[in-house]
Design a protein around this motif. Sequence first.
Motif, PDB file in Angstrom:
ATOM      1  N   PHE A 128       4.113  20.496   5.237  1.00  0.00           N
ATOM      2  CA  PHE A 128       4.839  19.223   5.185  1.00  0.00           C
ATOM      3  C   PHE A 128       4.408  18.419   3.969  1.00  0.00           C
ATOM      4  CE2 PHE A 128       0.952  18.305   7.554  1.00  0.00           C
ATOM      5  CZ  PHE A 128       0.512  17.142   6.957  1.00  0.00           C
ATOM      6  N   THR A 129       5.230  17.430   3.640  1.00  0.00           N
ATOM      7  CA  THR A 129       4.870  16.377   2.688  1.00  0.00           C
ATOM      8  C   THR A 129       5.165  15.051   3.367  1.00  0.00           C
ATOM      9  OG1 THR A 129       5.441  17.779   0.803  1.00  0.00           O
ATOM     10  CG2 THR A 129       5.257  15.427   0.396  1.00  0.00           C
ATOM     11  N   PHE A 130       4.211  14.125   3.256  1.00  0.00           N
ATOM     12  CA  PHE A 130       4.296  12.841   3.955  1.00  0.00           C
ATOM     13  C   PHE A 130       4.041  11.729   2.950  1.00  0.00           C
ATOM     14  CE2 PHE A 130       1.680   9.435   5.715  1.00  0.00           C
ATOM     15  CZ  PHE A 130       2.372   9.020   6.842  1.00  0.00           C
ATOM     16  N   TRP A 131       4.883  10.711   2.921  1.00  0.00           N
ATOM     17  CA  TRP A 131       4.617   9.583   2.038  1.00  0.00           C
ATOM     18  C   TRP A 131       5.277   8.310   2.588  1.00  0.00           C
ATOM     19  CZ3 TRP A 131       8.463  13.062   1.017  1.00  0.00           C
ATOM     20  CH2 TRP A 131       9.728  12.580   0.644  1.00  0.00           C
ATOM     21  N   GLN A 132       4.758   7.186   2.160  1.00  0.00           N
ATOM     22  CA  GLN A 132       5.314   5.894   2.554  1.00  0.00           C
ATOM     23  C   GLN A 132       4.719   4.799   1.675  1.00  0.00           C
ATOM     24  OE1 GLN A 132       4.108   4.486   6.485  1.00  0.00           O
ATOM     25  NE2 GLN A 132       2.247   5.719   6.419  1.00  0.00           N
ATOM     26  N   ASP A 133       5.428   3.690   1.546  1.00  0.00           N
ATOM     27  CA  ASP A 133       4.839   2.468   1.010  1.00  0.00           C
ATOM     28  C   ASP A 133       5.128   1.371   2.030  1.00  0.00           C
ATOM     29  OD1 ASP A 133       7.544   2.148   0.552  1.00  0.00           O
ATOM     30  OD2 ASP A 133       7.302   1.173  -1.378  1.00  0.00           O
ATOM     31  N   VAL A 134       4.086   0.635   2.352  1.00  0.00           N
ATOM     32  CA  VAL A 134       4.173  -0.311   3.464  1.00  0.00           C
ATOM     33  C   VAL A 134       3.685  -1.681   3.015  1.00  0.00           C
ATOM     34  CG1 VAL A 134       3.534  -0.739   5.864  1.00  0.00           C
ATOM     35  CG2 VAL A 134       3.679   1.604   5.036  1.00  0.00           C
ATOM     36  N   SER A 168       0.859  -1.191   0.000  1.00  0.00           N
ATOM     37  CA  SER A 168       0.000   0.000   0.000  1.00  0.00           C
ATOM     38  C   SER A 168       0.889   1.233   0.000  1.00  0.00           C
ATOM     39  CB  SER A 168      -0.907   0.023   1.241  1.00  0.00           C
ATOM     40  OG  SER A 168      -1.671  -1.153   1.336  1.00  0.00           O
ATOM     41  N   ALA A 169       0.612   2.168  -0.908  1.00  0.00           N
ATOM     42  CA  ALA A 169       1.387   3.403  -0.995  1.00  0.00           C
ATOM     43  C   ALA A 169       0.472   4.589  -0.718  1.00  0.00           C
ATOM     44  CB  ALA A 169       2.017   3.541  -2.379  1.00  0.00           C
TER      45      ALA A 169
END
Length: 682
Positions: free
Chosen positions: A440-446, A431-432
């Motif tokens: 701010f900028t926030f992101w992740q892939d988990v 999931s991205a």
Amino acid sequence: CKKMTSPSPTHSDSSVSSKHDSHQDSWEIVEGLRGVPASMQEPDRQEGLLLKKRKWPMKGWHKRYFLLEKGILKYAKHGTDLKKGKLHGLIDVGLSVMSIKKKAMCIDLDTEDNIYHLKVNLETVWACVWAEIYITMTNPSLPFLCLSLLFLSFSPVHTALKSAFSSLVAERDKLRYTIDKQTPQPVQVTGLKSTYASVSETIFARLHHNYVITRFQFLVTGFISFRQDCSGSPQSLVHQVSNESRASIPESISEFFDAQEYLLSSSSSENEVRHHLTIYTSSSSSFLIFKSKFCDNLMDCVITLSRRRSTLPSPSPTSSVSLWNILRNNIGKDLSKVAMPVQLNEPLNTLQRLCEELEYSKLLDTANKTQDPYQRMAYIATFAISAYASTFHRAASKPFNPVLGETYECDRPDKGFRFIAEQVSHHPPVSACHSDSKNFTFWQDVRWKNKFWGKSMEIVPMGTTHVTLPAFGDHYEWNKVTSCIHNILSGQRWIEHYGEMTIKNINSNVCQCKVTFVKAKSWNSTVNEIEGVVTDSNGKVVHSIFGKWHESLFQGDPPSATCIWRANTMPVDQEQYYGFTQFAVELNELDSTLRPHLPPTDTRFRPDQRLLEEGNPEAAEEQKQRIEQLQRERRKVLQDNNMAHQPRFFKKSKDDTWVSNDTYWELRKDLGFSKFDFPVLW
């Protein structure tokens, strides 16, 4: 609250202070009334929020809900606690010595056993103003309602009118008492009484009417002048006030101000308390949501008024599913490929769970305005820890697994961010997500691996979370820790998180942070504890952080540590609604205004999840099996044609992680998603 070692003010102290300069804000002893007529009207019941000073472990000023009735002052943490009889204290004001400091709005009550330090909070005044405005605003033709903070300038007028009204009432009662004692009464006195009664009632009625109307007109006039000064504001401020919303206003205000505490550091001056006021409103109420400071512009932002739901359509159904029958053949295996019945789910999915990590995004807003790099790191660490707070009440259920290509958006102008997420891979499930804000900028892939160990289930996340702060060019990244659900088959389930989280600023080596989620040895007071340190480039500790990830976090060393974060109060009856926070309750809401703007792949359109939310698990199970079969058929078509799934809104980066391709919000404009073809997911 222990008794002070320093002597309390005395009557002689009061008389000395009265000789000081009138501009000095000195303590005054409040003496009891003398010679009060027997017919004097008993004071009305008074209740509301005040700040109460505490010592360690939560040093500083805390909000508490007070009730004064018949000379007895009761207080509790929340108004609802007071109604249930869960008191924190009870004071007989008549037997206490009361000292006041008018300008600082401080009150001290000495009961001999304890001294209670209280302070009037301007946020409480703001709540009262909101309540009174809504009650008096009975004209439905008003096209909008947006008020500036100019009401604070009106406080002296408010106080003067109220004082004058009270004085007139007291004088009237005294005069009536005196006249009634004269018997027999001459004809002239009887006529005078009748005339006085008629005139006084008219005066009181007009005074009260003018007091309310003047207050309301002043606030609206202040707003109009404010709007004229704010050129270029693109948003219309339309608010349709229904009878239902009017009736629920006092309760909504109470719910909001009960929902949060604000811990003020002992180093905070009284001027900081008074002149740096941040106002938040309940997301479930039809209020303006903005932040402001008196020393700056009146409002930093004004947004369209909206009302969000405060509860789910239906409570969670009771489950009769035997987990042992499902899991007994999968001990030690990855459960991500094991189909689970819908009765074990909650009506949110993994993409929405990622959005929940932004519930306390204001910590990132604060970090982007903090000059000290070590303190910025402390705020980033606090934000990373706060992402786990919502899991505390959620051990009994799991989120829906997104199907390949499923998306979710969350546009929250009240919180200052917008968020998108997409399921970019099915095997392994990945999931991205991406969120942007002016701060701010926030992101992740988990991706997760779930393993069942007989009595517990371990969830091991893989991937890195990223945050950038535009004001300083910082780029922070950190890992997630392991989660474990205990008593998976019997007993009360509970969740814990353990492991080490390392936070680095990859654009600067000035400092780093290491946070340890302490693994509990047994169910005791040490459960859910975290310990963290912010160190400089030489490894020297600059800041320390400690507390519990589900309650509150403190910065510094005892006993001088200050509270840097506190979890929001849970909704009433949250146990019956999957343990959802208020923010989680709002995530799956779908109204008619939002519907045409969403792509058909958005989670809100998913029928099995919607049916479970509405309390129909049998129909939800049927839809879940149908949706999973559709996904298998789509995968087979791709394999037969030697094709691979291409995510719509995310792309692979150079380091093999998934990042946004920055097309979602542009395509969304002007109902743009209706012009594209999307796969049929359900």
